[in-house]
Design a protein around this motif. Structure first.
Motif, mmCIF file in Angstrom:
data_model
loop_
_atom_site.group_PDB
_atom_site.id
_atom_site.type_symbol
_atom_site.label_atom_id
_atom_site.label_comp_id
_atom_site.label_asym_id
_atom_site.label_seq_id
_atom_site.Cartn_x
_atom_site.Cartn_y
_atom_site.Cartn_z
ATOM 1 N N ARG A 1 0.858 -1.178 0.000
ATOM 2 C CA ARG A 1 0.000 0.000 0.000
ATOM 3 C C ARG A 1 0.897 1.232 0.000
ATOM 4 N NH1 ARG A 1 -4.698 -0.846 4.292
ATOM 5 N NH2 ARG A 1 -5.718 0.646 2.943
ATOM 6 N N PRO A 2 0.372 2.362 -0.422
ATOM 7 C CA PRO A 2 1.183 3.585 -0.410
ATOM 8 C C PRO A 2 1.685 3.892 1.000
ATOM 9 C CG PRO A 2 -0.853 3.933 -1.596
ATOM 10 C CD PRO A 2 -0.970 2.591 -0.947
ATOM 11 N N LYS A 3 2.855 4.497 1.064
ATOM 12 C CA LYS A 3 3.448 4.897 2.332
ATOM 13 C C LYS A 3 3.562 6.426 2.360
ATOM 14 C CE LYS A 3 6.245 0.724 2.302
ATOM 15 N NZ LYS A 3 5.544 0.235 1.143
ATOM 16 N N VAL A 4 3.577 6.978 3.557
ATOM 17 C CA VAL A 4 3.768 8.416 3.705
ATOM 18 C C VAL A 4 5.120 8.772 3.086
ATOM 19 C CG1 VAL A 4 4.106 10.290 5.355
ATOM 20 C CG2 VAL A 4 2.324 8.580 5.757
ATOM 21 N N GLY A 5 5.121 9.780 2.242
ATOM 22 C CA GLY A 5 6.344 10.222 1.571
ATOM 23 C C GLY A 5 6.447 9.747 0.139
ATOM 24 N N ASP A 6 5.671 8.734 -0.256
ATOM 25 C CA ASP A 6 5.693 8.258 -1.640
ATOM 26 C C ASP A 6 5.162 9.332 -2.577
ATOM 27 O OD1 ASP A 6 6.576 5.785 -0.777
ATOM 28 O OD2 ASP A 6 4.739 4.705 -1.294
ATOM 29 N N MET B 1 -7.374 11.480 -11.597
ATOM 30 C CA MET B 1 -8.352 12.371 -10.989
ATOM 31 C C MET B 1 -9.040 13.131 -12.107
ATOM 32 S SD MET B 1 -9.963 13.470 -8.396
ATOM 33 C CE MET B 1 -9.119 12.553 -7.142
ATOM 34 N N GLU B 2 -10.326 12.890 -12.249
ATOM 35 C CA GLU B 2 -11.147 13.548 -13.269
ATOM 36 C C GLU B 2 -10.541 13.392 -14.665
ATOM 37 O OE1 GLU B 2 -11.695 17.549 -11.877
ATOM 38 O OE2 GLU B 2 -12.779 16.873 -10.099
ATOM 39 N N GLY B 3 -10.081 12.184 -14.968
ATOM 40 C CA GLY B 3 -9.559 11.871 -16.295
ATOM 41 C C GLY B 3 -8.133 12.324 -16.556
ATOM 42 N N ASN B 4 -7.450 12.859 -15.548
ATOM 43 C CA ASN B 4 -6.076 13.329 -15.710
ATOM 44 C C ASN B 4 -5.131 12.537 -14.818
ATOM 45 O OD1 ASN B 4 -6.697 15.558 -17.457
ATOM 46 N ND2 ASN B 4 -7.538 16.589 -15.665
ATOM 47 N N LEU B 5 -3.921 12.315 -15.326
ATOM 48 C CA LEU B 5 -2.874 11.727 -14.489
ATOM 49 C C LEU B 5 -2.332 12.815 -13.580
ATOM 50 C CD1 LEU B 5 -0.794 9.534 -16.961
ATOM 51 C CD2 LEU B 5 -2.273 8.752 -15.129
ATOM 52 N N PRO C 1 -9.964 8.241 5.828
ATOM 53 C CA PRO C 1 -10.864 7.094 5.637
ATOM 54 C C PRO C 1 -10.127 5.864 5.091
ATOM 55 C CG PRO C 1 -11.827 9.099 4.728
ATOM 56 C CD PRO C 1 -10.414 9.429 5.088
ATOM 57 N N ASP C 2 -10.615 4.681 5.462
ATOM 58 C CA ASP C 2 -10.029 3.428 4.983
ATOM 59 C C ASP C 2 -10.025 3.383 3.464
ATOM 60 O OD1 ASP C 2 -9.444 2.364 7.453
ATOM 61 O OD2 ASP C 2 -11.324 1.261 7.613
ATOM 62 N N GLY C 3 -8.941 2.868 2.903
ATOM 63 C CA GLY C 3 -8.832 2.704 1.457
ATOM 64 C C GLY C 3 -8.509 3.982 0.708
ATOM 65 N N THR C 4 -8.105 5.038 1.441
ATOM 66 C CA THR C 4 -7.782 6.314 0.792
ATOM 67 C C THR C 4 -6.458 6.850 1.319
ATOM 68 O OG1 THR C 4 -8.901 7.727 2.403
ATOM 69 C CG2 THR C 4 -10.234 6.901 0.563
ATOM 70 N N ILE C 5 -5.934 7.852 0.624
ATOM 71 C CA ILE C 5 -4.759 8.584 1.086
ATOM 72 C C ILE C 5 -5.056 10.080 0.996
ATOM 73 C CG2 ILE C 5 -3.156 6.783 0.316
ATOM 74 C CD1 ILE C 5 -2.328 8.784 -1.974
ATOM 75 N N LEU C 6 -4.254 10.861 1.686
ATOM 76 C CA LEU C 6 -4.287 12.314 1.554
ATOM 77 C C LEU C 6 -3.046 12.678 0.747
ATOM 78 C CD1 LEU C 6 -5.768 14.943 2.538
ATOM 79 C CD2 LEU C 6 -4.026 15.051 4.319
ATOM 80 N N ALA C 7 -3.233 13.264 -0.417
ATOM 81 C CA ALA C 7 -2.128 13.580 -1.327
ATOM 82 C C ALA C 7 -2.045 15.089 -1.525
ATOM 83 C CB ALA C 7 -2.341 12.881 -2.663
ATOM 84 N N ILE C 8 -0.852 15.643 -1.287
ATOM 85 C CA ILE C 8 -0.645 17.081 -1.390
ATOM 86 C C ILE C 8 0.621 17.336 -2.204
ATOM 87 C CG2 ILE C 8 -0.160 19.207 -0.080
ATOM 88 C CD1 ILE C 8 -1.875 18.114 2.166
ATOM 89 N N GLY C 9 0.591 18.345 -3.042
ATOM 90 C CA GLY C 9 1.758 18.715 -3.838
ATOM 91 C C GLY C 9 2.858 19.312 -2.976
ATOM 92 N N ASP C 10 4.108 19.077 -3.356
ATOM 93 C CA ASP C 10 5.245 19.612 -2.602
ATOM 94 C C ASP C 10 5.230 21.139 -2.584
ATOM 95 O OD1 ASP C 10 6.005 17.005 -2.222
ATOM 96 O OD2 ASP C 10 7.773 17.099 -3.521
ATOM 97 N N ASN D 1 -7.423 4.196 -7.264
ATOM 98 C CA ASN D 1 -7.106 5.124 -8.355
ATOM 99 C C ASN D 1 -5.611 5.301 -8.563
ATOM 100 O OD1 ASN D 1 -9.851 5.479 -8.366
ATOM 101 N ND2 ASN D 1 -9.810 7.688 -8.121
ATOM 102 N N ILE D 2 -4.805 4.796 -7.628
ATOM 103 C CA ILE D 2 -3.348 4.974 -7.713
ATOM 104 C C ILE D 2 -2.790 3.998 -8.735
ATOM 105 C CG2 ILE D 2 -1.166 4.857 -6.459
ATOM 106 C CD1 ILE D 2 -2.747 5.672 -3.934
ATOM 107 N N LEU D 3 -2.071 4.546 -9.699
ATOM 108 C CA LEU D 3 -1.513 3.746 -10.796
ATOM 109 C C LEU D 3 -0.088 3.298 -10.525
ATOM 110 C CD1 LEU D 3 -2.786 5.941 -13.739
ATOM 111 C CD2 LEU D 3 -3.827 3.879 -12.790
#
Length: 168
Positions: free
Chosen positions: A71-76, A82-86, A133-142, A160-162
């Protein structure tokens, strides 16, 4: 060229193309970063390499995983749809991580020992969640001041993570 050598060259070329297509669809991909939301890590126009097998094996042309081993890790730095865009963003929180909010000189989100500023709209979108929430991540741009990310559209479903960025 002798006929038997020609046959082996064509055979090698055929399997080379098949292997390349397999690698492109299932293992690794090279993407071009567009925008400044991930600077300084990834500059606008730079190329990055994505490991599609980082978290599991996806069903081709579907939104499910055939096999999942991580599963994704913090820092990855993750790539997701998202809405048809990578989109390339940093995973700052994973499922069940606590989220804290404050209103000092503005709206703030505290997660994993870091503080992220929020607009009033972003605050009202996220404030109802004390945990990711379970099965999700919080993703923020640097480059968070110039990033449209989870603060704007909510948590990112892991399905949704590729893949994960492995090099630039």
């Amino acid at each position: 060229m002798k006929p038997f050598l020609k046959k082996y060259v064509l055979f090698g070329l055929f399997w080379g193309v098949i292997t390349g297509v397999f690698l492109k669809f299932f293992v690794i991909d090279i993407l071009k970063v567009e925008g400044v939301s991930m600077e300084p890590a990834f500059k606008d126009g730079s190329s990055v390499c994505m490991n599609k097998l980082a978290y599991g094996l996806d069903v081709p042309f579907g939104d499910r995983q055939f096999l999942s081993w991580s599963r994704p890790k913090v820092g990855d730095a993750v790539v997701y749809m998202m809405e048809g865009n990578l989109v390339v963003k940093r995973c700052v929180a994973i499922s069940s991580m606590p989220l804290e909010y404050s209103f000092d000189s503005g709206y703030n989100l505290h997660v994993g020992g870091k503080t992220y500023s929020l607009t009033a709209l972003q605050y009202h979108l996220l404030v109802g969640n004390s945990l990711v929430p379970d099965g999700t991540i919080l993703a923020i741009g640097d480059n968070e001041s110039k990033s449209i990310d989870s603060r704007d559209y909510g948590f990112v479903p892991e399905k949704n993570i590729l893949g994960r960025i492995i090099c630039r």
